[in-house]
Structures are given as C-alpha cells and as structure tokens.
Design a protein around this motif. Structure first.
Motif, PDB file in Angstrom:
ATOM      1  N   THR A   1      32.090  -0.287  30.506  1.00  0.00           N
ATOM      2  CA  THR A   1      31.264   0.907  30.298  1.00  0.00           C
ATOM      3  C   THR A   1      29.784   0.198  30.193  1.00  0.00           C
ATOM      4  O   THR A   1      29.628  -0.763  29.526  1.00  0.00           O
ATOM      5  N   HIS A   2      28.813   1.008  30.097  1.00  0.00           N
ATOM      6  CA  HIS A   2      27.536   0.718  29.952  1.00  0.00           C
ATOM      7  C   HIS A   2      27.134   0.622  28.483  1.00  0.00           C
ATOM      8  O   HIS A   2      27.762   0.950  27.643  1.00  0.00           O
ATOM      9  N   ALA A   3      26.247  -0.486  28.158  1.00  0.00           N
ATOM     10  CA  ALA A   3      25.986  -0.674  26.862  1.00  0.00           C
ATOM     11  C   ALA A   3      24.955   0.505  26.518  1.00  0.00           C
ATOM     12  O   ALA A   3      24.318   0.831  27.185  1.00  0.00           O
ATOM     13  N   VAL A   4      25.135   0.683  25.261  1.00  0.00           N
ATOM     14  CA  VAL A   4      24.333   1.783  24.605  1.00  0.00           C
ATOM     15  C   VAL A   4      23.040   1.347  23.937  1.00  0.00           C
ATOM     16  O   VAL A   4      22.315   2.188  23.304  1.00  0.00           O
ATOM     17  N   THR A   5      22.954   0.086  23.792  1.00  0.00           N
ATOM     18  CA  THR A   5      21.688  -0.460  22.887  1.00  0.00           C
ATOM     19  C   THR A   5      20.319  -0.386  23.652  1.00  0.00           C
ATOM     20  O   THR A   5      20.430  -0.196  24.672  1.00  0.00           O
TER      21      THR A   5
END
Lengths: 150, 333
Positions: free
Chosen positions: A19-23
């Motif tokens: 999944t995509h990084a949320v930072t």
C-alpha cells in the motif's frame, strides 16, 4: 491451523508492503494548515486607505500572558493614535491567540506561516513592518484562493 | 600454485561481494520495513536513497571510538574481530553459482572452499560465530545490558544449535552426503527435500532465525529492553563489525536453506540454474525482513521451551522415522 496467528500477522505486513506510504515528505510536500490554526501574527490594513487598523488601545499588550508585545504610540495629525513601534518577540510568544481575541479593531490576526526557526534571538523580534508584510501576503493568498475556488 | 592464486582471488571477491551485500542489505531492510509501516524509508541520499549505505559507512569511520575504562581491552578489541570472522569463514563454503564443468574434465566450484564435508564445516563455523557476541558481553566492563545480552546469547546458542544440526540430519540421512553439490544433485533426481521433510524444514527455519539473532529471536540485542544488548558499549566501526557478522550469517543460513531444502539451482528449465538459486536465497533474506516487520520478541525461556521441549523430541522422532523409512526402502511421502 498451524501457526495461525503468525500467519495472520505476516499477511497484514505483506498487505501494507504494497500500500502507499502515508508520510508527508515535508520540505517538498506540505500538509494544509487548519484555517483557525494559531501561527505567525499579522497586522492588517484598512482596505481603502491602506492605513494600519491598530488604534493603539494597548489591550493586546495588556492581555499577553508572556508579555511579548511592545507598543509605542504616536499621535496622528487628526488626533488619532497609531503605533510607531509594534514589536512581537516570538522568542517569548506562546501562540495563545489572546491578542487576536481581544483586539477590538480586528487589527491583529494570525497567518498560516509556521516555519519560524532561526539561528539568532534578534531575528525572533518581528517589527511592525514585518508583521504588515506578513498580513499583506496572507490576505493576498487568501483572496487568490477564494477566487480560485469561485 | 595456480590453485592458491585462484583461492586468494576467490577470497577477495567473496569479501568484496559480501561487504557490498551487507551495505545494501541494510538499505533494503530499511526500505522494506519502511513500506511495511507505510513509510518510505531512506530517500534523501541519492536516488531512492541508494547512496545511504555509503554515507553510513563513511559516518561509521569518523565516529568516536570509545572504550570503557573498566573494559577488558584485548577482549574488547577481539570481540568485534571474531564476530564477522566466523560467518565469513562459513560463507567461504557457500557456492555463489552452480559449479561448471571445465573442458579438461575438472569441475570449477564458485565457492572459496569446497570439500566433501561442506555442511559440517559450515555448522562448525556457525557454532563458533556466537563467541564474538559472548566476548562482547564479557569484555564490556560489567555493563549490565551487555552482560545480559551475552547471557541471553548463550541461552540461545544452547537452544538453537542442536535444532539446527538435527534438522539438517534428516536431509543428510536421505542424501547420505555432507557435500552441498550432492544435495542439489539428489534434488534434481527426486523432488525437493522440503516435500520429503516439511517438519525438518520448519524446524530449520526456526533455528536459522535464532542463529542469525533476528526477530522474533533477537534476544541478545533486544533494543527495547537492553538498549542495544551485547553491543551497547561498541561504537563506530566496532559496531559495524557486529552488523557484518549478523548479515553474513543471514546470507549463509539463507543459502543453506535454499540449497538443502529448496533444491539450490534445480528448478524448471524456464530460468537458468543460478537465477533459481538466487531467487531462493533472496526469498529467504526477504523472509528475515518480513519477520522483522511483523513479530514481537519471544522471551528466552520461551525460545528454550520451543527448542528443548517441542522441537527436539519431535525431531528425534522424525529422524527415527526417516531412518526406518530408509531401511525398509519406503517412498517417504
């Protein structure tokens, strides 16, 4: 089933691997600041006359819990008062926003500028001119944003 | 004479390749763990953070080297030397590519050292590799974290070593050789040994994670309980040496598992042999990272419980069963 909880944990981490990084990659990418956030102060001008709204009532100076506002008044030709010097020492300021709340003329407000770190204590003292500049910038940006939305 | 030169060249290549591997293993682990936690991992130094390991290496050279006044100085120097030496020695027997037949009838092996007792040699070196950690704890001048770390390492070694060896005994019984090339030859003729010995494989995986001191068996280093465990007092290059030891151990056990249980360079002919081999090794290296991103730590009494009370009796039964099946010539599946 054998190792059931271990398998569950492994599947969770594997799922998140793809999944995509949320930072938020801060210096290149910024989060939107909340509209009512309390950041750097701004002094506002009257829109028509471009004169400072502040009437030097001294309420902000009085209410400031960390005593970081310094106003020295001057008398105008039409016998009104306005500040000759309006300094805010951000080194002391606790960003409580009481000065904004107490201002009867809505002369002081808060902008969305929050990157205030510096190497020098002297640079934390924002003068009247600095604060007016901040206010102009902030209000222009806000106007442009509104026009963009319309 | 020519053999000596070839040996030295192989050794230099091994050390160079493994050093680069260790550097990029740290980059890869930080990246994978980062994505598992929905972060990005290193990205500032170079494209995708690819120069980060170089920056870290340079930094570790310039770190201040601190030796505690109460430390046992010779041992304090010896521990970081021993820690990577034995894993490197074990890696000397690990082939990097399938052996090739030369035109003059001899076989060229892509391992520094090839003999008929490869497996025994690797196990011996792996057994010795825990001495670096033990010495680190003892020499740190009575630092309680180091000492408890070393104490746990000893508890861990006595638990996993025997499982590691017994889990390998089943494949050894079936192949009747200690030569890694024979293992692959056996699996090219039959099925992969994981299908004959699934339980031994599981036991080996548990033991190999413990032998590399990685999560969930990273007891000697337990950051959140013991600061940094055995290497609390080590800084700069000395600490990097322990890192080297650990990552090379991971490579050695991964390659061992790939060769012994997953058929090494045997596989469907769609890909060349060495691609299969490296895919399997990388799969195991990924497994270590995956475990790291997932599991909490076992207590060391739990590790000893798993090893001595559960795996050991089951493995002994497994060996008896394998021996019985071999004697009556039973197809084991």
């Amino acid at each position: 089933m054998l190792f059931n909880d271990l398998r569950k944990g492994l599947s969770v981490t594997l799922k998140y691997l793809f999944t995509h990084a949320v930072t938020c990659q801060y210096p290149t990418q910024r989060l939107n600041v909340p509209e009512r956030g309390r950041w750097l102060h701004a002094l506002n001008l009257h829109e028509e006359s471009q004169k400072i709204k502040c009437i030097d009532c001294g309420l902000c100076e009085e209410v400031c819990p960390s005593k970081c506002i310094e106003i020295i008044p001057t008398e105008n030709k039409d016998h009104t008062k306005s500040p000759a010097i309006y300094n805010i020492d951000l080194g002391r300021c606790c960003f409580c926003g009481l000065c904004v709340e107490v201002c009867p003329e809505l002369a002081i407000s808060m902008s969305d500028k929050y990157e205030l770190a510096g190497y020098d204590r002297e640079k934390f003292i924002f003068t009247k001119e600095d604060l007016i500049k901040v206010g102009l910038e902030y209000n222009n940006n806000k106007l442009q944003k509104k026009e963009g939305e319309l | 004479m020519i053999e000596v030169i070839i040996g030295i060249v192989k050794l230099l290549v091994l050390v160079a390749v493994l050093s680069v591997y260790v550097m990029y293993a740290t980059w890869y682990e930080r990246k994978v763990i980062g994505h598992m936690q929905q972060r990005i991992g290193p990205k500032r130094v170079g494209p995708y953070g690819l120069l980060q390991p170089l920056a870290d290496t340079v930094k570790s050279f310039f770190k201040e080297d601190i030796i505690p006044t109460r430390a046992d100085k010779p041992l304090f120097w010896l521990a970081p030397i021993l820690a990577p030496t034995f894993p490197f020695a074990a890696a000397a027997a690990i082939p990097f590519f399938p052996p090739i037949e030369l035109s003059n009838g001899t076989t060229f092996y892509f391992s520094v050292f090839h003999s008929n007792v490869d497996l025994l040699y690797i196990l011996a070196m792996m057994g010795l590799s825990s001495f670096g950690v033990m010495l680190a704890g003892i020499s740190s001048g009575g630092n309680k974290y180091s000492f408890i770390g070393a104490e746990r390492e000893i508890a861990q070694v006595v638990s996993y070593e025997i499982i590691l060896a017994l889990a390998l005994l089943n494949p050894i019984l079936m192949v009747q050789s200690l030569n890694l090339t024979d293992f692959v030859a056996f699996q090219q003729q039959h099925l992969w040994l994981i299908f004959y010995q699934p339980f031994a494989f599981v036991a080996f995986v548990i033991a190999m994670v413990a032998s590399a001191s990685r999560v969930p068996f990273d007891l000697p280093e337990a950051e959140n309980e013991l600061v940094a465990g055995f290497n609390t007092e080590f800084s700069g290059l000395k600490m990097a040496m322990f890192f080297f030891g650990q990552y090379v151990t991971i490579f050695v056990v991964s390659a061992l598992a790939a060769i012994i249980f997953l058929g090494g360079w045997s596989g469907p002919a769609i890909l060349p042999g060495f691609v299969w081999y490296w895919l399997k090794v990388l799969l195991f290296i990924f497994m270590f990272t995956w475990f790291w991103g997932t599991f909490p730590r076992y207590r060391y009494d739990q590790l000893m419980d798993i090893a001595w009370k559960k795996l050991l009796p089951l493995l002994v039964l497994n060996i008896l069963w394998t021996g019985f099946a071999l004697i009556v010539h039973m197809p084991i599946i």
